[in-house]
Motif scaffolding. Structure first.
Motif, PDB file in Angstrom:
ATOM      1  N   LYS A   1      11.512   4.737   4.176  1.00  0.00           N
ATOM      2  CA  LYS A   1      11.707   4.247   5.542  1.00  0.00           C
ATOM      3  C   LYS A   1      10.505   3.445   6.046  1.00  0.00           C
ATOM      4  O   LYS A   1      10.658   2.327   6.551  1.00  0.00           O
ATOM      5  N   VAL A   2       9.328   3.995   5.901  1.00  0.00           N
ATOM      6  CA  VAL A   2       8.129   3.337   6.433  1.00  0.00           C
ATOM      7  C   VAL A   2       7.864   2.018   5.712  1.00  0.00           C
ATOM      8  O   VAL A   2       7.553   1.002   6.344  1.00  0.00           O
ATOM      9  N   SER A   3       8.011   2.006   4.383  1.00  0.00           N
ATOM     10  CA  SER A   3       7.713   0.776   3.632  1.00  0.00           C
ATOM     11  C   SER A   3       8.765  -0.308   3.878  1.00  0.00           C
ATOM     12  O   SER A   3       8.421  -1.488   4.021  1.00  0.00           O
TER      13      SER A   3
ATOM     14  N   PRO B   1       0.827  -1.207   0.000  1.00  0.00           N
ATOM     15  CA  PRO B   1       0.000   0.000   0.000  1.00  0.00           C
ATOM     16  C   PRO B   1       0.862   1.258   0.000  1.00  0.00           C
ATOM     17  O   PRO B   1       2.055   1.210   0.322  1.00  0.00           O
ATOM     18  N   TRP B   2       0.259   2.374  -0.356  1.00  0.00           N
ATOM     19  CA  TRP B   2       0.945   3.665  -0.336  1.00  0.00           C
ATOM     20  C   TRP B   2       1.236   4.033   1.120  1.00  0.00           C
ATOM     21  O   TRP B   2       0.326   4.086   1.938  1.00  0.00           O
ATOM     22  N   PRO B   3       2.494   4.282   1.478  1.00  0.00           N
ATOM     23  CA  PRO B   3       2.824   4.557   2.879  1.00  0.00           C
ATOM     24  C   PRO B   3       2.620   6.019   3.272  1.00  0.00           C
ATOM     25  O   PRO B   3       2.637   6.908   2.417  1.00  0.00           O
ATOM     26  N   PRO B   4       2.484   6.254   4.572  1.00  0.00           N
ATOM     27  CA  PRO B   4       2.485   7.637   5.032  1.00  0.00           C
ATOM     28  C   PRO B   4       3.902   8.196   4.891  1.00  0.00           C
ATOM     29  O   PRO B   4       4.875   7.448   4.880  1.00  0.00           O
TER      30      PRO B   4
ATOM     31  N   ALA C   1      -1.274   1.693  11.507  1.00  0.00           N
ATOM     32  CA  ALA C   1      -2.284   1.175  10.581  1.00  0.00           C
ATOM     33  C   ALA C   1      -1.640   0.741   9.267  1.00  0.00           C
ATOM     34  O   ALA C   1      -2.009  -0.286   8.692  1.00  0.00           O
ATOM     35  N   TYR C   2      -0.654   1.515   8.787  1.00  0.00           N
ATOM     36  CA  TYR C   2       0.039   1.154   7.550  1.00  0.00           C
ATOM     37  C   TYR C   2       0.757  -0.186   7.704  1.00  0.00           C
ATOM     38  O   TYR C   2       0.692  -1.041   6.817  1.00  0.00           O
ATOM     39  N   ARG C   3       1.441  -0.369   8.801  1.00  0.00           N
ATOM     40  CA  ARG C   3       2.164  -1.625   9.025  1.00  0.00           C
ATOM     41  C   ARG C   3       1.208  -2.806   9.011  1.00  0.00           C
ATOM     42  O   ARG C   3       1.514  -3.860   8.448  1.00  0.00           O
TER      43      ARG C   3
END
Length: 160
Positions: free
Chosen positions: A104-106, A32-35, A60-62
């Motif tokens: 970083k988040v992804s 999904p598209w990460p924050p 929520a993204y994780r």
């Protein structure tokens, strides 16, 4: 993110042809598209007792990323060898964004989902912007960069 939006995003990815598929000595899948990394942390408390906490959006993204990886049957073998990661970023709209804020988040989500042992194994990293896709999407390809261990990527499925 609600459970309904999690299921919709996973279904949309599956309908768009997303799925874990081996490509030579690599593995391709969608996330999904990460924050943005700029919105990952929020301060909690004041003074000496203050600390930084992950925002609910990152949590929520994780969860959504893990769900999509499981749906695509991405191996969770905690890959522990030199790899290259290529990301094609399909933004959700035409707003101006710093493309490097997506990394970083992804990548941390891949580690938390058990796909990578640690991001220290990343030797090459590339990202490019592509066409707009509703809700945004990352197309990810992991490729081994070692010679003898290259086949491990295709054999890391649990129980295989």
């Amino acid at each position: 993110m609600s459970k309904g939006s999690t299921e919709l995003a996973a279904r949309d990815a599956a309908e768009a042809g997303a799925g874990s598929r081996p490509v030579g000595t690599s593995l391709a899948f969608t996330m999904p598209w990460p924050p943005s990394v700029n919105s990952c942390w929020k301060p909690v408390g004041r003074g000496k007792s203050s600390r930084m906490m992950l925002t609910p959006g990152v949590k929520a993204y994780r969860q959504l990323a893990w769900y999509m990886l499981v749906q695509q049957r991405v191996p969770r073998g905690r890959l522990a060898q030199p790899i290259a990661i290529s990301i094609v970023a399909h933004p959700p709209d035409l707003r101006a964004r710093d493309i490097d804020n997506l990394l970083k988040v992804s990548i941390d989500a891949l580690t938390l989902a058990g796909v990578l042992e640690d991001d220290k194994w990343i030797e090459e990293l590339s990202i490019r912007r592509a066409s707009v896709v509703k809700d945004g999407l990352l197309r990810v390809e992991l490729r081994t960069t070692g010679s003898a261990a290259a086949e491990q990527l295709l054999l890391v499925r649990e129980g295989a």
